[in-house]
Design a protein around this motif. Sequence first.
Motif, PDB file in Angstrom:
ATOM      1  N   ASP A  40      34.893  37.781  42.316  1.00  0.00           N
ATOM      2  CA  ASP A  40      36.325  37.560  42.540  1.00  0.00           C
ATOM      3  C   ASP A  40      36.707  37.957  43.956  1.00  0.00           C
ATOM      4  O   ASP A  40      37.584  37.341  44.565  1.00  0.00           O
ATOM      5  CB  ASP A  40      37.140  38.353  41.519  1.00  0.00           C
ATOM      6  CG  ASP A  40      36.944  37.793  40.117  1.00  0.00           C
ATOM      7  OD1 ASP A  40      37.441  36.685  39.862  1.00  0.00           O
ATOM      8  OD2 ASP A  40      36.273  38.451  39.306  1.00  0.00           O
ATOM      9  N   PHE A  41      36.041  38.974  44.485  1.00  0.00           N
ATOM     10  CA  PHE A  41      36.237  39.431  45.862  1.00  0.00           C
ATOM     11  C   PHE A  41      34.892  39.911  46.381  1.00  0.00           C
ATOM     12  O   PHE A  41      34.031  40.308  45.599  1.00  0.00           O
ATOM     13  CB  PHE A  41      37.226  40.613  45.936  1.00  0.00           C
ATOM     14  CG  PHE A  41      38.580  40.311  45.369  1.00  0.00           C
ATOM     15  CD1 PHE A  41      39.549  39.691  46.137  1.00  0.00           C
ATOM     16  CD2 PHE A  41      38.876  40.648  44.054  1.00  0.00           C
ATOM     17  CE1 PHE A  41      40.795  39.407  45.609  1.00  0.00           C
ATOM     18  CE2 PHE A  41      40.123  40.371  43.513  1.00  0.00           C
ATOM     19  CZ  PHE A  41      41.088  39.748  44.293  1.00  0.00           C
TER      20      PHE A  41
ATOM     21  N   ASP B  92      42.169  45.825  41.841  1.00  0.00           N
ATOM     22  CA  ASP B  92      42.266  46.961  40.927  1.00  0.00           C
ATOM     23  C   ASP B  92      41.956  46.574  39.479  1.00  0.00           C
ATOM     24  O   ASP B  92      41.881  47.432  38.611  1.00  0.00           O
ATOM     25  CB  ASP B  92      43.621  47.656  41.043  1.00  0.00           C
ATOM     26  CG  ASP B  92      44.801  46.771  40.709  1.00  0.00           C
ATOM     27  OD1 ASP B  92      44.642  45.531  40.659  1.00  0.00           O
ATOM     28  OD2 ASP B  92      45.904  47.312  40.510  1.00  0.00           O
ATOM     29  N   GLU B  93      41.721  45.296  39.215  1.00  0.00           N
ATOM     30  CA  GLU B  93      41.304  44.832  37.899  1.00  0.00           C
ATOM     31  C   GLU B  93      39.807  44.479  37.882  1.00  0.00           C
ATOM     32  O   GLU B  93      39.318  43.889  36.932  1.00  0.00           O
ATOM     33  CB  GLU B  93      42.122  43.603  37.490  1.00  0.00           C
ATOM     34  CG  GLU B  93      43.593  43.915  37.318  1.00  0.00           C
ATOM     35  CD  GLU B  93      44.443  42.700  37.047  1.00  0.00           C
ATOM     36  OE1 GLU B  93      45.292  42.779  36.147  1.00  0.00           O
ATOM     37  OE2 GLU B  93      44.268  41.659  37.716  1.00  0.00           O
ATOM     38  N   CYS B  94      39.131  44.841  38.953  1.00  0.00           N
ATOM     39  CA  CYS B  94      37.714  44.514  39.105  1.00  0.00           C
ATOM     40  C   CYS B  94      36.868  45.780  39.227  1.00  0.00           C
ATOM     41  O   CYS B  94      37.365  46.830  39.610  1.00  0.00           O
ATOM     42  CB  CYS B  94      37.503  43.677  40.374  1.00  0.00           C
ATOM     43  SG  CYS B  94      38.317  42.071  40.340  1.00  0.00           S
TER      44      CYS B  94
ATOM     45  N   ARG C 145      35.909  40.890  37.847  1.00  0.00           N
ATOM     46  CA  ARG C 145      36.992  41.270  36.939  1.00  0.00           C
ATOM     47  C   ARG C 145      36.408  41.865  35.661  1.00  0.00           C
ATOM     48  O   ARG C 145      35.553  41.268  35.017  1.00  0.00           O
ATOM     49  CB  ARG C 145      37.848  40.054  36.602  1.00  0.00           C
ATOM     50  CG  ARG C 145      39.031  40.431  35.750  1.00  0.00           C
ATOM     51  CD  ARG C 145      39.930  39.258  35.480  1.00  0.00           C
ATOM     52  NE  ARG C 145      41.005  39.715  34.637  1.00  0.00           N
ATOM     53  CZ  ARG C 145      42.283  39.612  34.946  1.00  0.00           C
ATOM     54  NH1 ARG C 145      42.641  39.035  36.061  1.00  0.00           N
ATOM     55  NH2 ARG C 145      43.194  40.065  34.132  1.00  0.00           N
ATOM     56  N   THR C 146      36.911  43.067  35.295  1.00  0.00           N
ATOM     57  CA  THR C 146      36.423  43.745  34.093  1.00  0.00           C
ATOM     58  C   THR C 146      37.540  44.290  33.203  1.00  0.00           C
ATOM     59  O   THR C 146      37.273  44.755  32.098  1.00  0.00           O
ATOM     60  CB  THR C 146      35.489  44.906  34.463  1.00  0.00           C
ATOM     61  OG1 THR C 146      36.173  45.778  35.366  1.00  0.00           O
ATOM     62  CG2 THR C 146      34.191  44.409  35.072  1.00  0.00           C
ATOM     63  N   HIS C 147      38.779  44.267  33.666  1.00  0.00           N
ATOM     64  CA  HIS C 147      39.887  44.789  32.870  1.00  0.00           C
ATOM     65  C   HIS C 147      41.213  44.236  33.404  1.00  0.00           C
ATOM     66  O   HIS C 147      41.290  43.771  34.533  1.00  0.00           O
ATOM     67  CB  HIS C 147      39.904  46.316  32.875  1.00  0.00           C
ATOM     68  CG  HIS C 147      39.907  46.912  34.261  1.00  0.00           C
ATOM     69  ND1 HIS C 147      38.782  46.967  35.057  1.00  0.00           N
ATOM     70  CD2 HIS C 147      40.892  47.467  34.991  1.00  0.00           C
ATOM     71  CE1 HIS C 147      39.086  47.534  36.211  1.00  0.00           C
ATOM     72  NE2 HIS C 147      40.363  47.845  36.195  1.00  0.00           N
ATOM     73  N   ARG C 148      42.235  44.289  32.561  1.00  0.00           N
ATOM     74  CA  ARG C 148      43.547  43.780  32.946  1.00  0.00           C
ATOM     75  C   ARG C 148      44.526  44.928  33.094  1.00  0.00           C
ATOM     76  O   ARG C 148      44.640  45.790  32.232  1.00  0.00           O
ATOM     77  CB  ARG C 148      44.070  42.801  31.888  1.00  0.00           C
ATOM     78  CG  ARG C 148      45.420  42.206  32.273  1.00  0.00           C
ATOM     79  CD  ARG C 148      45.885  41.237  31.249  1.00  0.00           C
ATOM     80  NE  ARG C 148      46.310  41.979  30.065  1.00  0.00           N
ATOM     81  CZ  ARG C 148      46.950  41.433  29.052  1.00  0.00           C
ATOM     82  NH1 ARG C 148      47.218  40.158  29.044  1.00  0.00           N
ATOM     83  NH2 ARG C 148      47.305  42.158  28.020  1.00  0.00           N
TER      84      ARG C 148
ATOM     85  N   ILE D 186      23.074  49.982  44.791  1.00  0.00           N
ATOM     86  CA  ILE D 186      23.063  51.445  44.900  1.00  0.00           C
ATOM     87  C   ILE D 186      24.080  52.088  43.959  1.00  0.00           C
ATOM     88  O   ILE D 186      24.088  53.301  43.802  1.00  0.00           O
ATOM     89  CB  ILE D 186      23.272  51.936  46.351  1.00  0.00           C
ATOM     90  CG1 ILE D 186      24.616  51.484  46.910  1.00  0.00           C
ATOM     91  CG2 ILE D 186      22.113  51.500  47.233  1.00  0.00           C
ATOM     92  CD1 ILE D 186      24.999  52.136  48.234  1.00  0.00           C
ATOM     93  N   GLY D 187      24.937  51.284  43.345  1.00  0.00           N
ATOM     94  CA  GLY D 187      25.891  51.850  42.393  1.00  0.00           C
ATOM     95  C   GLY D 187      26.982  50.872  42.012  1.00  0.00           C
ATOM     96  O   GLY D 187      27.172  49.837  42.650  1.00  0.00           O
ATOM     97  N   THR D 188      27.693  51.223  40.927  1.00  0.00           N
ATOM     98  CA  THR D 188      28.816  50.407  40.472  1.00  0.00           C
ATOM     99  C   THR D 188      30.026  51.303  40.252  1.00  0.00           C
ATOM    100  O   THR D 188      29.895  52.508  40.023  1.00  0.00           O
ATOM    101  CB  THR D 188      28.476  49.690  39.140  1.00  0.00           C
ATOM    102  OG1 THR D 188      28.224  50.660  38.139  1.00  0.00           O
ATOM    103  CG2 THR D 188      27.292  48.765  39.298  1.00  0.00           C
ATOM    104  N   GLY D 189      31.177  50.724  40.334  1.00  0.00           N
ATOM    105  CA  GLY D 189      32.418  51.442  40.079  1.00  0.00           C
ATOM    106  C   GLY D 189      32.982  52.127  41.305  1.00  0.00           C
ATOM    107  O   GLY D 189      32.405  52.107  42.389  1.00  0.00           O
TER     108      GLY D 189
END
Length: 127
Positions: A72-73, A103-105, A90-93, A116-119
């Motif tokens: 998405d970005f 901020d929804e991704c 995108r993982t949440h609304r 190297i990482g997520t979140g």
Amino acid sequence: MNNVKRLSLLMLVPLTVSLSGCLIVTDRESYDDQDYQQQDVADVERSNRAIIASFSEGEAIAVVRERLGTPDFSESLTLNGDSYQVLYYRTHRLHKDGLTTKDECTPIVFKQAKLIGTGELALDRLP
């Protein structure tokens, strides 16, 4: 009946029959359809979360893109000779506006094209 009226009637009957039929038009913006679109987005979010959770550190960026598709970005930068890429999926609304915002991704962070990482934690750890 004169010949002109008879000819007109003969031409009108086949034309009328050929024009009859069934046409279904859907409006993707209707209220009822918004529920369907929200469910579709919820399915994508759920799928993205499951796929992201399955990745291991060191996963190649090409594998991530193959499994999740176009982000998405995305952002990239080079620091001290190291190349960093951040893909956002995108993982949440958070907002009921039908748009996808960062901020929804969930960010997925790569260094030299390796995961190297997520979140947010991984994003905050960038030098």
